[in-house]
Scaffold this motif. Sequence first.
Motif, PDB file in Angstrom:
ATOM      1  N   ASN A 163      53.716  26.792 -19.977  1.00  0.00           N
ATOM      2  CA  ASN A 163      53.601  25.651 -21.201  1.00  0.00           C
ATOM      3  C   ASN A 163      52.138  25.313 -21.581  1.00  0.00           C
ATOM      4  OD1 ASN A 163      54.587  24.311 -23.340  1.00  0.00           O
ATOM      5  ND2 ASN A 163      54.892  22.405 -22.120  1.00  0.00           N
ATOM      6  N   ALA A 164      51.358  26.420 -21.577  1.00  0.00           N
ATOM      7  CA  ALA A 164      49.894  26.094 -21.770  1.00  0.00           C
ATOM      8  C   ALA A 164      49.217  27.290 -22.531  1.00  0.00           C
ATOM      9  CB  ALA A 164      48.960  25.818 -20.436  1.00  0.00           C
ATOM     10  N   TYR A 165      48.164  26.950 -22.972  1.00  0.00           N
ATOM     11  CA  TYR A 165      47.114  28.018 -23.729  1.00  0.00           C
ATOM     12  C   TYR A 165      46.142  28.656 -22.634  1.00  0.00           C
ATOM     13  CZ  TYR A 165      49.526  26.396 -27.871  1.00  0.00           C
ATOM     14  OH  TYR A 165      50.561  25.997 -28.877  1.00  0.00           O
ATOM     15  N   ASP A 166      45.838  29.821 -22.696  1.00  0.00           N
ATOM     16  CA  ASP A 166      44.750  30.339 -22.092  1.00  0.00           C
ATOM     17  C   ASP A 166      43.516  30.382 -23.017  1.00  0.00           C
ATOM     18  OD1 ASP A 166      42.928  31.937 -20.487  1.00  0.00           O
ATOM     19  OD2 ASP A 166      44.414  33.684 -20.372  1.00  0.00           O
ATOM     20  N   ILE A 167      42.385  29.575 -22.580  1.00  0.00           N
ATOM     21  CA  ILE A 167      41.180  29.589 -23.092  1.00  0.00           C
ATOM     22  C   ILE A 167      40.087  29.906 -22.167  1.00  0.00           C
ATOM     23  CG2 ILE A 167      39.673  28.088 -24.403  1.00  0.00           C
ATOM     24  CD1 ILE A 167      42.058  26.164 -25.393  1.00  0.00           C
ATOM     25  N   GLY A 168      39.828  31.281 -22.247  1.00  0.00           N
ATOM     26  CA  GLY A 168      38.732  31.513 -21.342  1.00  0.00           C
ATOM     27  C   GLY A 168      39.200  31.513 -19.753  1.00  0.00           C
ATOM     28  N   GLY A 169      40.137  31.620 -19.315  1.00  0.00           N
ATOM     29  CA  GLY A 169      40.511  31.367 -17.935  1.00  0.00           C
ATOM     30  C   GLY A 169      41.089  29.999 -17.654  1.00  0.00           C
ATOM     31  N   ASN A 170      40.688  29.037 -18.679  1.00  0.00           N
ATOM     32  CA  ASN A 170      41.194  27.540 -17.959  1.00  0.00           C
ATOM     33  C   ASN A 170      42.453  27.648 -19.088  1.00  0.00           C
ATOM     34  OD1 ASN A 170      38.913  26.175 -16.733  1.00  0.00           O
ATOM     35  ND2 ASN A 170      37.959  26.918 -18.610  1.00  0.00           N
TER      36      ASN A 170
ATOM     37  N   ILE B  30      45.145  25.142 -20.998  1.00  0.00           N
ATOM     38  CA  ILE B  30      45.168  23.734 -21.767  1.00  0.00           C
ATOM     39  C   ILE B  30      46.513  23.778 -21.842  1.00  0.00           C
ATOM     40  CG2 ILE B  30      44.107  22.685 -23.441  1.00  0.00           C
ATOM     41  CD1 ILE B  30      41.917  23.856 -21.906  1.00  0.00           C
ATOM     42  N   GLY B  31      47.048  22.503 -21.557  1.00  0.00           N
ATOM     43  CA  GLY B  31      48.403  22.014 -21.593  1.00  0.00           C
ATOM     44  C   GLY B  31      48.741  21.763 -23.073  1.00  0.00           C
ATOM     45  N   LYS B  32      49.841  21.911 -23.535  1.00  0.00           N
ATOM     46  CA  LYS B  32      50.553  21.396 -24.695  1.00  0.00           C
ATOM     47  C   LYS B  32      50.231  20.072 -24.861  1.00  0.00           C
ATOM     48  CE  LYS B  32      53.439  24.710 -27.377  1.00  0.00           C
ATOM     49  NZ  LYS B  32      54.847  24.675 -27.789  1.00  0.00           N
ATOM     50  N   ASP B  33      50.454  19.339 -24.050  1.00  0.00           N
ATOM     51  CA  ASP B  33      50.225  17.696 -24.131  1.00  0.00           C
ATOM     52  C   ASP B  33      48.862  17.319 -24.196  1.00  0.00           C
ATOM     53  OD1 ASP B  33      52.860  17.264 -23.378  1.00  0.00           O
ATOM     54  OD2 ASP B  33      52.629  16.824 -21.277  1.00  0.00           O
TER      55      ASP B  33
END
Length: 251
Positions: free
Chosen positions: A160-167, A169-172
Amino acid sequence: MQQAVSLLHNNQVMRGMAHIPLTDHKEAPAVILLHGFTGSKLEPHRFFLKISRELEVLGIASFRFDFLGSGESDGNFEDMTVLNELAEAETILDYVRSHPSINSEKVIVLGFSMGGLVASLLAGDHPEKIEKLILLAPAGNMAEKAKGMEKNSTYIKDVNAYDIGGNLIGKDFIAQLKSIEVWERAKYFERDVLIIHGSKDEAVSIEESKDYQEKCYQGKVTLRIVTGADHTFSSYQWEKEVIESICSFVK
């Protein structure tokens, strides 16, 4: 004197460094340093460490922690949100103000990038606990950046998260950014403010610092623009200019 310190928040450990000057004075002033998005208590080119060392020479203590999910602290980055970091910053603030070596009436908060956003909210929510505020390239308009994160990143359903350069990032994190009224909350801090921003910052627009100046801190803010500097002030001269401005402001 530099020493490792740890602090418990919601049963998780935040790990940091304390710099306590060895002086005859029982209680020193202190600066709390709040790092930015994906950053740590060191920040690029050991920027935060260098600030702490210069402050210590002046007889000023400093404390720099990794937020939960960042650096060496407990937690996962995908659980990070601005309001979670704000709650962690409140725990740090209370710890520093109660420290036996610190003058609780002379605590300054410094925030870099998204740490600047957190610092501005902390000062607005607790103006009576903070003597001065320093914002370095503060990210005031994170809601706009959140839209870009959703649009340009890969969503991973399993976490339930986005992949931003390996980090991750949770939807919240993204949803919450859209609901925070930054200018309304920050404006309640009515003491001295220093804002420093590079003129060629491509990560956070200099207009965001001008928004802080005009919407929150009219009449009590100094805005210093470092000519040619990027987001992290990544040259010896830019870094030197920033540190000298900080030291002059706090002393």
